[in-house]
Write an enzyme that holds these catalytic residues in place. Structure first.
Site, PDB file in Angstrom:
ATOM      1  N   ASN A   1       0.856  -1.184   0.000  1.00 58.91           N
ATOM      2  CA  ASN A   1       0.000   0.000   0.000  1.00 58.91           C
ATOM      3  C   ASN A   1       0.893   1.235   0.000  1.00 58.91           C
ATOM      4  O   ASN A   1       1.379   1.650   1.058  1.00 58.91           O
ATOM      5  CB  ASN A   1      -0.914  -0.001   1.222  1.00 58.91           C
ATOM      6  CG  ASN A   1      -1.700   1.296   1.362  1.00 58.91           C
ATOM      7  OD1 ASN A   1      -1.826   2.060   0.405  1.00 58.91           O
ATOM      8  ND2 ASN A   1      -2.211   1.557   2.554  1.00 58.91           N
ATOM      9  N   PRO A   2       1.140   1.857  -1.150  1.00 57.19           N
ATOM     10  CA  PRO A   2       2.113   2.955  -1.218  1.00 57.19           C
ATOM     11  C   PRO A   2       1.654   4.227  -0.515  1.00 57.19           C
ATOM     12  O   PRO A   2       2.475   5.081  -0.168  1.00 57.19           O
ATOM     13  CB  PRO A   2       2.263   3.195  -2.726  1.00 57.19           C
ATOM     14  CG  PRO A   2       0.930   2.796  -3.281  1.00 57.19           C
ATOM     15  CD  PRO A   2       0.476   1.623  -2.443  1.00 57.19           C
TER      16      PRO A   2
ATOM     17  N   THR B   1      -0.798  -1.471  -4.675  1.00 54.60           N
ATOM     18  CA  THR B   1      -2.245  -1.301  -4.708  1.00 54.60           C
ATOM     19  C   THR B   1      -2.612   0.117  -5.127  1.00 54.60           C
ATOM     20  O   THR B   1      -1.867   1.064  -4.900  1.00 54.60           O
ATOM     21  CB  THR B   1      -2.878  -1.617  -3.345  1.00 54.60           C
ATOM     22  OG1 THR B   1      -2.360  -0.725  -2.342  1.00 54.60           O
ATOM     23  CG2 THR B   1      -2.575  -3.046  -2.928  1.00 54.60           C
TER      24      THR B   1
ATOM     25  N   ASP C   1      -2.099  -2.191   9.456  1.00 56.98           N
ATOM     26  CA  ASP C   1      -3.151  -3.154   9.764  1.00 56.98           C
ATOM     27  C   ASP C   1      -4.246  -3.169   8.702  1.00 56.98           C
ATOM     28  O   ASP C   1      -4.892  -4.201   8.476  1.00 56.98           O
ATOM     29  CB  ASP C   1      -3.747  -2.839  11.140  1.00 56.98           C
ATOM     30  CG  ASP C   1      -2.746  -3.074  12.256  1.00 56.98           C
ATOM     31  OD1 ASP C   1      -2.016  -4.077  12.194  1.00 56.98           O
ATOM     32  OD2 ASP C   1      -2.687  -2.251  13.190  1.00 56.98           O
TER      33      ASP C   1
ATOM     34  N   THR D   1       0.928   3.420   9.395  1.00 59.91           N
ATOM     35  CA  THR D   1       0.503   4.194  10.554  1.00 59.91           C
ATOM     36  C   THR D   1       0.442   3.353  11.813  1.00 59.91           C
ATOM     37  O   THR D   1       0.900   3.752  12.878  1.00 59.91           O
ATOM     38  CB  THR D   1      -0.881   4.819  10.287  1.00 59.91           C
ATOM     39  OG1 THR D   1      -0.807   5.614   9.108  1.00 59.91           O
ATOM     40  CG2 THR D   1      -1.320   5.675  11.458  1.00 59.91           C
ATOM     41  N   GLY D   2      -0.143   2.161  11.709  1.00 57.88           N
ATOM     42  CA  GLY D   2      -0.272   1.312  12.882  1.00 57.88           C
ATOM     43  C   GLY D   2       0.057  -0.122  12.547  1.00 57.88           C
ATOM     44  O   GLY D   2      -0.314  -0.622  11.491  1.00 57.88           O
TER      45      GLY D   2
ATOM     46  N   GLY E   1      -9.653  -2.012  12.654  1.00 57.37           N
ATOM     47  CA  GLY E   1      -9.655  -0.585  12.382  1.00 57.37           C
ATOM     48  C   GLY E   1     -10.436  -0.159  11.164  1.00 57.37           C
ATOM     49  O   GLY E   1     -10.432   1.021  10.793  1.00 57.37           O
ATOM     50  N   GLU E   2     -11.155  -1.095  10.523  1.00 57.52           N
ATOM     51  CA  GLU E   2     -11.931  -0.783   9.327  1.00 57.52           C
ATOM     52  C   GLU E   2     -13.423  -0.869   9.648  1.00 57.52           C
ATOM     53  O   GLU E   2     -13.881  -1.841  10.249  1.00 57.52           O
ATOM     54  CB  GLU E   2     -11.599  -1.775   8.202  1.00 57.52           C
ATOM     55  CG  GLU E   2     -10.122  -1.863   7.863  1.00 57.52           C
ATOM     56  CD  GLU E   2      -9.568  -0.575   7.307  1.00 57.52           C
ATOM     57  OE1 GLU E   2     -10.271   0.074   6.499  1.00 57.52           O
ATOM     58  OE2 GLU E   2      -8.436  -0.199   7.678  1.00 57.52           O
TER      59      GLU E   2
END
Length: 354
Positions: A49-50, A83, A110, A147-148, A333-334
């Site tokens: 995930n860039p 992605t 995550d 980020t996490g 987290g989604e």
């Protein structure tokens, strides 16, 4: 759960010569395949995930890639997928597994891991390779960048991605449990870390709007979630038993692993290899309770706090006593949706590099 279909990427990417650089396919995959004789070395697909961590994940990945090739290029065919947006990692993972990939490694936070895990399934069933036989299985891996990395914290892993590459090189695997969420009129959805309900889920929903602030997004999300929050009575059914009422629920968390929200050890006894989920219920918490007990929530010592209870389950169904349709549910987290929802565990569902 699935996004609109993307063009099916082929993992068989011939090269003009052994000196040529990686070539992209229609699905965004590139490969370091050298000759046709290496076809059965195994394809390791790295899903990146860039845009994670405000673009830092993409930059770190470019810096990491030469080291990765040095460590792995003689053992497998390295296939890279960058992605392009939400749910792309789900689609790419499914296609890679169908094409017979030996491993799919999530590179990011995550959220990326969550999508890759969901790519291991289709309409509630595991995705299988089309031409590798019934005994073939694709291994899940993780290089935590973003980020996490709450899932990585469960194992005490460092933030050094080179350590993650070392784990992949060693090739030690364990059978990882996967959580399942089911809700009316929805296909099953899967989680690997923590699913949660009500205040914490609402905070996570708002936190996603502040990702540009890094881990401060969780603080901003919590402040917005507290505005107008009311504790609610809920009904739960554990392991298919009888319904019972739990009063004044502030948050209900279902852990396959231990951490969420940027390092909060909310389900401290969860073990993703145990075949169980840990459910932690916070009842009748006020805003000042969180301030006073925040250090215990982050340290994982809150199970003895008044108003906190914990149980281990194979499944739990959660519904409102008075249905409003406004109780938030999230996983890893989604944002998932709203109650009612059933949560259960698939023991040892996926092989995992650990």
């Amino acid at each position: 759960m699935a996004a609109p279909a993307t063009p099916r990427p082929s993992l068989i990417l011939p090269r003009a010569s052994s000196h040529s650089h990686s070539q992209p396919s229609a699905g965004g995959l590139t490969s370091d395949r050298v000759t046709a004789s290496n076809r059965r070395r195994g394809d390791f697909v790295f899903v990146v995930n860039p845009s994670g961590a405000n673009g830092r994940t993409g930059k770190q990945w470019k810096q990491l890639l030469p080291h990765l090739r040095t460590r792995l290029a003689d053992q497998c065919n390295i296939c890279e997928c960058i992605t392009s947006g939400p749910s792309h990692a789900i689609d790419v993972t499914r296609e890679a597994i169908k094409d017979g990939a030996d491993a799919v490694i999530a590179v990011g936070g995550d959220g990326t891991l969550h999508e890759v895990v969901n790519g291991f399934f289709w309409k509630g069933s595991p995705v299988r390779a089309l031409d590798r036989g019934p005994d073939h299985s694709t291994v899940l891996g993780l290089i935590p960048l973003g980020t996490g990395s709450d899932f990585a914290r469960t194992f005490g892993w460092t933030n050094d991605p080179r350590d993650a590459i070392d784990r992949i090189v060693r090739g030690v695997k364990s059978k990882l449990d996967i959580g399942v969420m089911e809700s009316p009129n929805r296909e099953p959805h899967f989680f690997v870390n923590v699913a949660d309900i009500h205040l914490s889920a609402k905070a996570g929903y708002f936190a996603s709007m502040y990702k540009r602030f890094g881990n401060l997004c969780y603080v901003f999300g919590a402040l917005r979630a507290f505005w107008g929050h009311n504790n609610r009575d809920m009904r739960i059914k554990v392991n298919g038993g009888e319904w019972r009422t739990v009063h004044k629920v502030t948050a209900l968390c279902i852990g396959n692993a231990k951490y969420f929200g940027g390092g909060m050890k909310i389900t401290p006894t969860a073990d993703p290899f145990s075949g169980n989920l840990e459910v932690v219920i916070l009842q009748d918490f006020k805003w000042y309770d969180f301030l006073l007990k925040l250090h215990r929530l982050y340290g994982g010592t809150h199970l003895s706090v008044n108003g906190v209870s914990s149980i281990r389950v194979q499944s739990i169904e959660v519904a409102e006593v008075m249905a409003s349709g406004g109780i938030f549910v999230q996983s890893d987290g989604e944002h998932f949706g709203f109650l009612p929802t059933k949560f259960s565990v698939l023991p040892g569902a996926v092989d995992f590099f650990c």
